[in-house]
Design a protein around this motif. Structure first.
Motif, short mmCIF file in Angstrom:
data_model
loop_
_atom_site.label_atom_id
_atom_site.label_comp_id
_atom_site.label_asym_id
_atom_site.label_seq_id
_atom_site.Cartn_x
_atom_site.Cartn_y
_atom_site.Cartn_z
N LEU A 125 -82.92 -40.69 -39.81
CA LEU A 125 -83.05 -41.45 -38.56
C LEU A 125 -83.18 -42.95 -38.83
O LEU A 125 -82.57 -43.77 -38.14
N GLU A 126 -83.96 -43.30 -39.85
CA GLU A 126 -84.13 -44.72 -40.19
C GLU A 126 -82.82 -45.33 -40.66
O GLU A 126 -82.51 -46.49 -40.33
N PHE A 127 -82.04 -44.57 -41.43
CA PHE A 127 -80.76 -45.11 -41.91
C PHE A 127 -79.80 -45.33 -40.74
O PHE A 127 -79.12 -46.36 -40.68
N VAL A 128 -79.74 -44.38 -39.81
CA VAL A 128 -78.87 -44.53 -38.65
C VAL A 128 -79.31 -45.72 -37.80
O VAL A 128 -78.48 -46.48 -37.30
N GLU A 129 -80.61 -45.88 -37.64
CA GLU A 129 -81.11 -47.03 -36.87
C GLU A 129 -80.73 -48.34 -37.54
O GLU A 129 -80.40 -49.32 -36.87
N TRP A 130 -80.76 -48.36 -38.88
CA TRP A 130 -80.34 -49.56 -39.61
C TRP A 130 -78.85 -49.82 -39.38
O TRP A 130 -78.43 -50.96 -39.17
N LEU A 131 -78.04 -48.76 -39.41
CA LEU A 131 -76.60 -48.91 -39.19
C LEU A 131 -76.30 -49.48 -37.80
O LEU A 131 -75.36 -50.26 -37.63
N LEU A 159 -81.74 -31.93 -31.41
CA LEU A 159 -82.98 -32.68 -31.70
C LEU A 159 -82.65 -34.05 -32.28
O LEU A 159 -83.27 -35.05 -31.91
N PHE A 160 -81.68 -34.09 -33.18
CA PHE A 160 -81.28 -35.36 -33.80
C PHE A 160 -80.70 -36.30 -32.75
O PHE A 160 -81.07 -37.48 -32.69
N GLU A 161 -79.84 -35.78 -31.90
CA GLU A 161 -79.25 -36.61 -30.84
C GLU A 161 -80.32 -37.08 -29.88
O GLU A 161 -80.26 -38.21 -29.37
#
Length: 197
Positions: A125-131, A159-161
């Motif tokens: 989740l943190e990596f996607v938020e950074w992207l 849940l991820f979405e």
């Protein structure tokens, strides 16, 4: 899309060492043991494009593969530490990844691989938020869908979405794949074909 050729080109330790190219690049990344090498080999229609290792964190360079002489598949190191790297040391892999994603002009899309067997992991989740804050388009690819019950896979994806939706921004496109059954291959290659067009 029919894969006529897929060949290793070069490994680079940094953005500065990446090859000069104007071809669109499609980069694949995920945390250790997400099944990235198996997915890349499945996409390429063979078994030897990327080395599959039983040891997580095997990829430690930016690996370039020319596909059909029209686009480049890029295998990025996983985010997180390789097992052989001391956690007290600076993380060169994170700097390498950030340098490439933020600075590569011909990067067409980043494919973020997520293990569909597990509920949302903070590191993903943190990596996607950074992207989201960067310049590169990205999509999310859930892997290993054959290794868990369909209902569990569906729940984990939802849940991820849901976690991503908390930011109230547009959700990235999502794919579900299995390297074993080859499900999702046509969809991913179709997406790349659309992007090239």
């Amino acid at each position: 899309m029919h894969i006529r050729s897929a060949n290793f080109q070069i490994s680079a330790p940094s953005l500065a060492a990446c090859p000069a190219s104007k071809l669109p690049e499609f980069a694949f990344i995920g945390r250790s043991n997400v099944g990235k090498s198996s997915l890349l080999n499945m996409l390429a229609g063979g078994k030897d494009l990327a080395k599959v290792s039983a040891t997580p964190g095997h990829t430690q360079l930016i690996n370039f593969f020319g596909v059909n002489n029209t686009w480049t598949l890029v295998d990025l190191p996983g985010y997180g530490f390789a097992k052989t790297v001391k956690k007290s040391a600076p993380d060169p892999f994170q700097e390498m990844i950030a340098g490439y994603i933020e600075g590569r002009a011909n990067l067409a899309c980043v494919f973020v691989l997520i293990d569909s067997r597990h509920p949302p992991q903070r590191i993903d989740l943190e990596f996607v938020e950074w992207l989201k804050k960067g310049p590169a388009p990205f999509v999310v690819v859930f892997t290993k869908s054959d290794m868990a019950k369909a209902n569990l896979v569906k729940t984990n994806i939802e849940l991820f979405e849901g976690k991503l939706a908390e930011s109230r921004e547009e959700l990235p496109r999502v794919f579900t794949t299995s390297s074993k059954t080859r499900s999702g291959r046509a969809e991913l290659l179709g997406f790349i074909e659309e992007a090239l067009a």
